[in-house]
Design an enzyme around this catalytic site. Structure first.
Site, PDB file in Angstrom:
ATOM      1  CG  HIS A 114      -1.776   1.203   1.316  1.00  0.00           C
ATOM      2  ND1 HIS A 114      -2.891   1.350   0.514  1.00  0.00           N
ATOM      3  CD2 HIS A 114      -1.713   2.320   2.077  1.00  0.00           C
ATOM      4  CE1 HIS A 114      -3.468   2.517   0.790  1.00  0.00           C
ATOM      5  NE2 HIS A 114      -2.765   3.120   1.726  1.00  0.00           N
ATOM      6  N   GLY A 148     -11.021  -6.182   6.111  1.00  0.00           N
ATOM      7  CA  GLY A 148     -11.086  -4.724   6.076  1.00  0.00           C
ATOM      8  C   GLY A 148     -10.010  -4.167   5.151  1.00  0.00           C
TER       9      GLY A 148
HETATM   10  C1  GRF Z   1       1.579   0.994  -6.340  1.00  0.00           C
HETATM   11  O1  GRF Z   1       1.774   2.297  -5.866  1.00  0.00           O
HETATM   12  C2  GRF Z   1       0.916   0.163  -5.278  1.00  0.00           C
HETATM   13  O2  GRF Z   1       1.344   0.456  -3.986  1.00  0.00           O
HETATM   14  C3  GRF Z   1      -0.508   0.546  -5.462  1.00  0.00           C
HETATM   15  O3  GRF Z   1      -0.688   0.626  -6.849  1.00  0.00           O
HETATM   16  C4  GRF Z   1       0.554   0.952  -7.463  1.00  0.00           C
HETATM   17  C5  GRF Z   1       0.832  -0.111  -8.471  1.00  0.00           C
HETATM   18  O4  GRF Z   1       1.951   0.163  -9.249  1.00  0.00           O
HETATM   19  N1  GRF Z   1      -1.380  -0.389  -4.809  1.00  0.00           N
HETATM   20  P1  GRF Z   1       2.567  -0.979 -10.182  1.00  0.00           P
HETATM   21  O5  GRF Z   1       1.432  -1.572 -11.001  1.00  0.00           O
HETATM   22  O6  GRF Z   1       3.214  -2.001  -9.307  1.00  0.00           O
HETATM   23  O7  GRF Z   1       3.540  -0.254 -11.058  1.00  0.00           O
END
Ligand code: GRF
Length: 206
Positions: A114, A148
């Protein structure tokens, strides 16, 4: 580590797949304790699928638009994942909220990255909200996935500075670079039963 001894990881994706690429690159090291055995996208035509193909990793599309509801999509996704017999399921930019049935089935094996320091800034637009809040330190979190959204226990975190003049894009790029370090480090820690050490890029541009 030999191929036979490596933990099997399935990576669900939705987009660019730069975190997938970081995991693929890490798995290329001889001593890496995990291997990426499959990539599954809920969107056709995304770059993550090209990255999987380039690395010789089986890639599957399960288009969520072809399903009547979340439950039936998640059931199909779950069955596809199960076919690869993973030790871990590492969500990497997978932009679908998962049903409780899915998270319960994969409880203890399902992780996510995240783009914020949880429990701050759950949900979307994390970089914009971090700038609006005026935080000096931002970053990313690898966590267990529970029912969640963005609420599961933290596995590891990487911190980056918020610098004067930062825009949403410049901050996102700095966090993404940290994500690419953190995700392989956390997965390695899980596979080896060691704690994931915090990562930081503070007091410097980058
Ligand atoms: C990343 O910032 C991840 O944390 C979020 O979505 C983005 C995905 O980037 N959940 P990628 O597809 O790995 O380049």
């Amino acid at each position: 580590m030999s191929g036979a001894g490596r933990r099997r990881v399935v990576v669900p994706v939705s987009g660019g797949g730069s975190n997938l690429q970081a995991l693929i690159d890490a798995a290329g090291a001889p001593k890496c304790p995990f291997e990426i055995v499959a990539v599954i996208s809920n969107r056709p035509g995304v770059r993550a699928l090209q990255r999987a193909a380039a690395a010789g990793i089986p890639a599957t599309v399960i288009d969520h638009t072809g399903f009547a509801d979340r439950e039936t999509f998640d059931a199909a996704l779950s069955d596809a994942i199960a076919g690869f017999q993973p030790d871990y399921v590492a969500l990497a930019g997978f932009m679908r909220v998962l049903t409780a049935g899915f998270t319960e089935r994969w409880n203890g094996r399902l992780i996510n990255i995240h783009p914020a320091l949880l429990p701050s800034f759950t949900g979307l637009h994390t970089h914009r909200r971090a700038l609006e809040a005026g935080v000096a330190v931002h970053g990313c979190t690898v966590h267990w996935v529970s029912a969640g959204v963005d609420e599961g226990a933290i596995i590891g975190q990487g911190a980056v500075p918020v610098l004067p003049g930062d825009t949403e894009d410049s901050l996102a790029a700095r966090v993404l670079a940290m994500e690419h370090r953190l995700y392989p480090a956390c997965l390695t820690a899980l596979c080896t039963g060691t704690p994931a050490l915090p990562l930081a890029m503070l007091g410097q541009a980058g």
